[in-house]
Scaffold this motif. Structure first.
Motif, PDB file in Angstrom:
ATOM      1  N   ASN A  64    -103.053  -0.734  47.439  1.00  0.00           N
ATOM      2  CA  ASN A  64    -103.721  -1.995  47.100  1.00  0.00           C
ATOM      3  C   ASN A  64    -105.242  -1.924  47.019  1.00  0.00           C
ATOM      4  O   ASN A  64    -105.827  -2.481  46.074  1.00  0.00           O
ATOM      5  CB  ASN A  64    -103.300  -3.079  48.084  1.00  0.00           C
ATOM      6  CG  ASN A  64    -101.814  -3.350  48.061  1.00  0.00           C
ATOM      7  OD1 ASN A  64    -101.015  -2.451  48.303  1.00  0.00           O
ATOM      8  ND2 ASN A  64    -101.420  -4.583  47.776  1.00  0.00           N
ATOM      9  N   PRO A  65    -105.930  -1.282  47.965  1.00  0.00           N
ATOM     10  CA  PRO A  65    -107.393  -1.244  47.847  1.00  0.00           C
ATOM     11  C   PRO A  65    -107.891  -0.463  46.637  1.00  0.00           C
ATOM     12  O   PRO A  65    -108.991  -0.731  46.139  1.00  0.00           O
ATOM     13  CB  PRO A  65    -107.859  -0.612  49.159  1.00  0.00           C
ATOM     14  CG  PRO A  65    -106.662   0.043  49.740  1.00  0.00           C
ATOM     15  CD  PRO A  65    -105.484  -0.732  49.260  1.00  0.00           C
ATOM     16  N   PHE A  66    -107.098   0.490  46.141  1.00  0.00           N
ATOM     17  CA  PHE A  66    -107.484   1.176  44.903  1.00  0.00           C
ATOM     18  C   PHE A  66    -107.455   0.190  43.738  1.00  0.00           C
ATOM     19  O   PHE A  66    -108.353   0.196  42.880  1.00  0.00           O
ATOM     20  CB  PHE A  66    -106.551   2.362  44.633  1.00  0.00           C
ATOM     21  CG  PHE A  66    -106.775   3.548  45.529  1.00  0.00           C
ATOM     22  CD1 PHE A  66    -107.828   4.424  45.288  1.00  0.00           C
ATOM     23  CD2 PHE A  66    -105.955   3.786  46.620  1.00  0.00           C
ATOM     24  CE1 PHE A  66    -108.045   5.525  46.111  1.00  0.00           C
ATOM     25  CE2 PHE A  66    -106.161   4.867  47.461  1.00  0.00           C
ATOM     26  CZ  PHE A  66    -107.210   5.747  47.209  1.00  0.00           C
ATOM     27  N   ALA A  67    -106.430  -0.680  43.705  1.00  0.00           N
ATOM     28  CA  ALA A  67    -106.385  -1.725  42.676  1.00  0.00           C
ATOM     29  C   ALA A  67    -107.543  -2.691  42.855  1.00  0.00           C
ATOM     30  O   ALA A  67    -108.126  -3.164  41.873  1.00  0.00           O
ATOM     31  CB  ALA A  67    -105.056  -2.472  42.751  1.00  0.00           C
ATOM     32  N   GLY A  68    -107.883  -2.982  44.109  1.00  0.00           N
ATOM     33  CA  GLY A  68    -109.025  -3.849  44.377  1.00  0.00           C
ATOM     34  C   GLY A  68    -110.323  -3.263  43.845  1.00  0.00           C
ATOM     35  O   GLY A  68    -111.150  -3.974  43.246  1.00  0.00           O
ATOM     36  N   LEU A  69    -110.513  -1.964  44.037  1.00  0.00           N
ATOM     37  CA  LEU A  69    -111.705  -1.296  43.499  1.00  0.00           C
ATOM     38  C   LEU A  69    -111.712  -1.355  41.974  1.00  0.00           C
ATOM     39  O   LEU A  69    -112.759  -1.617  41.357  1.00  0.00           O
ATOM     40  CB  LEU A  69    -111.750   0.165  43.962  1.00  0.00           C
ATOM     41  CG  LEU A  69    -112.210   0.436  45.400  1.00  0.00           C
ATOM     42  CD1 LEU A  69    -112.067   1.914  45.722  1.00  0.00           C
ATOM     43  CD2 LEU A  69    -113.657  -0.014  45.607  1.00  0.00           C
ATOM     44  N   ALA A  70    -110.555  -1.119  41.366  1.00  0.00           N
ATOM     45  CA  ALA A  70    -110.457  -1.168  39.899  1.00  0.00           C
ATOM     46  C   ALA A  70    -110.866  -2.548  39.388  1.00  0.00           C
ATOM     47  O   ALA A  70    -111.626  -2.668  38.411  1.00  0.00           O
ATOM     48  CB  ALA A  70    -109.039  -0.836  39.456  1.00  0.00           C
ATOM     49  N   ASP A  71    -110.377  -3.603  40.038  1.00  0.00           N
ATOM     50  CA  ASP A  71    -110.717  -4.966  39.623  1.00  0.00           C
ATOM     51  C   ASP A  71    -112.201  -5.245  39.803  1.00  0.00           C
ATOM     52  O   ASP A  71    -112.829  -5.934  38.989  1.00  0.00           O
ATOM     53  CB  ASP A  71    -109.907  -5.983  40.432  1.00  0.00           C
ATOM     54  CG  ASP A  71    -108.436  -5.992  40.042  1.00  0.00           C
ATOM     55  OD1 ASP A  71    -108.102  -5.415  38.991  1.00  0.00           O
ATOM     56  OD2 ASP A  71    -107.633  -6.586  40.788  1.00  0.00           O
ATOM     57  N   THR A  72    -112.761  -4.734  40.891  1.00  0.00           N
ATOM     58  CA  THR A  72    -114.187  -4.977  41.166  1.00  0.00           C
ATOM     59  C   THR A  72    -115.065  -4.290  40.127  1.00  0.00           C
ATOM     60  O   THR A  72    -115.981  -4.900  39.575  1.00  0.00           O
ATOM     61  CB  THR A  72    -114.558  -4.483  42.578  1.00  0.00           C
ATOM     62  OG1 THR A  72    -113.662  -5.064  43.534  1.00  0.00           O
ATOM     63  CG2 THR A  72    -115.980  -4.887  42.927  1.00  0.00           C
ATOM     64  N   TYR A  73    -114.787  -3.024  39.847  1.00  0.00           N
ATOM     65  CA  TYR A  73    -115.577  -2.315  38.835  1.00  0.00           C
ATOM     66  C   TYR A  73    -115.391  -2.954  37.459  1.00  0.00           C
ATOM     67  O   TYR A  73    -116.341  -3.051  36.669  1.00  0.00           O
ATOM     68  CB  TYR A  73    -115.181  -0.835  38.796  1.00  0.00           C
ATOM     69  CG  TYR A  73    -115.642  -0.057  40.013  1.00  0.00           C
ATOM     70  CD1 TYR A  73    -116.979  -0.076  40.402  1.00  0.00           C
ATOM     71  CD2 TYR A  73    -114.749   0.692  40.770  1.00  0.00           C
ATOM     72  CE1 TYR A  73    -117.415   0.632  41.519  1.00  0.00           C
ATOM     73  CE2 TYR A  73    -115.170   1.398  41.892  1.00  0.00           C
ATOM     74  CZ  TYR A  73    -116.505   1.362  42.259  1.00  0.00           C
ATOM     75  OH  TYR A  73    -116.921   2.054  43.371  1.00  0.00           O
ATOM     76  N   GLY A  74    -114.174  -3.424  37.182  1.00  0.00           N
ATOM     77  CA  GLY A  74    -113.920  -4.074  35.899  1.00  0.00           C
ATOM     78  C   GLY A  74    -114.728  -5.339  35.711  1.00  0.00           C
ATOM     79  O   GLY A  74    -115.256  -5.609  34.620  1.00  0.00           O
ATOM     80  N   LEU A  75    -114.866  -6.138  36.777  1.00  0.00           N
ATOM     81  CA  LEU A  75    -115.632  -7.381  36.658  1.00  0.00           C
ATOM     82  C   LEU A  75    -117.130  -7.139  36.739  1.00  0.00           C
ATOM     83  O   LEU A  75    -117.913  -7.910  36.170  1.00  0.00           O
ATOM     84  CB  LEU A  75    -115.188  -8.383  37.726  1.00  0.00           C
ATOM     85  CG  LEU A  75    -113.800  -8.995  37.524  1.00  0.00           C
ATOM     86  CD1 LEU A  75    -113.598 -10.175  38.465  1.00  0.00           C
ATOM     87  CD2 LEU A  75    -113.569  -9.443  36.088  1.00  0.00           C
ATOM     88  N   LEU A  76    -117.548  -6.095  37.432  1.00  0.00           N
ATOM     89  CA  LEU A  76    -118.978  -5.761  37.434  1.00  0.00           C
ATOM     90  C   LEU A  76    -119.451  -5.514  36.003  1.00  0.00           C
ATOM     91  O   LEU A  76    -120.571  -5.891  35.635  1.00  0.00           O
ATOM     92  CB  LEU A  76    -119.235  -4.523  38.292  1.00  0.00           C
ATOM     93  CG  LEU A  76    -119.332  -4.740  39.800  1.00  0.00           C
ATOM     94  CD1 LEU A  76    -119.324  -3.401  40.534  1.00  0.00           C
ATOM     95  CD2 LEU A  76    -120.595  -5.524  40.157  1.00  0.00           C
TER      96      LEU A  76
END
Length: 293
Positions: A167-179
């Protein structure tokens, strides 16, 4: 301590129940806004579009945690099933799984073998990693530069505590995507990180809807691969038919390709699942405007 345990319980129960078929579960961020609310169950149900309200109370003493759960009919305000669960603090993740399984049975009826197995699985055996992931999601949802920075810190800490926690890997992906989407960081710097983390999450958990939505967002925003993105959005929704972000981002993609009827259907579904969101109705308004409505 009880506030943190309660927040964790809400997040876990929501994520556990959302993938179940034929059960609509309101997203945790919308439900959390009614914590300690003085509104009646009927008023909360109307605000969320929910027919049943799940209320709970947590009590701690020395090393024990006791959780009281109650179902309330949002239309009549009649009390339904209720139960008390008790375990040690070290067994809190097991306690959450036990409550989720019992709740699913009461809300949905008899569970099939696959659903029962899914509810029994734990995303991580490390309670601290689980807590860090949940903190990261709350920061991510603030949609601010500071929030994204804190989210990355929490997600990275969760991975440090449990490198096999998807899950935290998906969280990182979402964060970088929105940045990138919010023009807070150069796309060439952050979008490759979004892809890398989404793929790592899928590798660790091939049934994680969030990871497929993360990868689809990357494909749409950075690679302009609409076919690949559509396939992965569809997969995310199949894995978790109550994941608001998948409908939201899929709707945005349909909006940009001027498939406006499909866009509004997807965005309306996202808003049904996340009724107190601010960003989803804003994007839905844009879709209606483009459609001349």
């Amino acid at each position: 301590e009880t506030a943190a345990l309660g927040s964790g319980l809400v997040s876990t129960l929501t994520s556990k129940l959302q993938p179940l078929q034929n059960l609509t579960v309101i997203a945790k961020e919308s439900a959390r806004k009614f914590k300690d609310s003085e509104q009646s169950p009927r008023e909360i149900g109307q605000a969320l579009g929910a027919g049943t309200i799940v209320t709970g109370e947590i009590q701690t003493s020395s090393n024990r945690v006791q959780v009281n759960i109650q179902l309330i009919d949002a239309n009549t305000e009649d009390l339904g099933w209720g139960s008390t669960f008790t375990k040690s603090k070290e067994e809190f993740l097991d306690l959450q799984n036990e409550i989720a399984t019992k709740l699913a049975g009461e809300l949905k009826g008899e569970l099939d073998a696959a659903e029962a197995q899914q509810l029994a699985q734990k995303a991580t055996n490390n309670p601290e990693a689980h807590s860090e992931y949940q903190k990261g999601r709350r920061e991510w949802n603030k949609r601010s530069k500071e929030g994204f920075a804190k989210a990355i810190s929490h997600f990275e800490r969760a991975i440090e505590l449990d490198p096999d926690f998807a899950n935290p890997f998906a969280g990182l992906a979402d964060t970088y995507g929105l940045l990138s989407s919010y023009n807070l960081e150069p796309a060439l710097e952050v979008m490759p990180k979004a892809k890398l983390n989404a793929e790592k999450a899928i590798e660790l958990n091939p049934n994680l809807a969030e990871a497929f939505a993360s990868l689809a967002w990357y494909q749409f925003i950075f690679e302009f691969d609409r076919k690949g993105a559509e396939e992965n959005f569809d997969k995310a929704i199949k894995l978790n038919p109550n994941y608001a972000t998948a409908y939201h981002w899929f709707g945005l993609m349909m909006n940009t390709s001027l498939e406006l009827d499909r866009s509004t259907v997807l965005l309306r579904k996202a808003l049904e699942l996340e009724p107190t969101s601010l960003i989803i109705p804003s994007n839905l308004a844009q879709a209606y405007r483009l459609a001349g409505q």
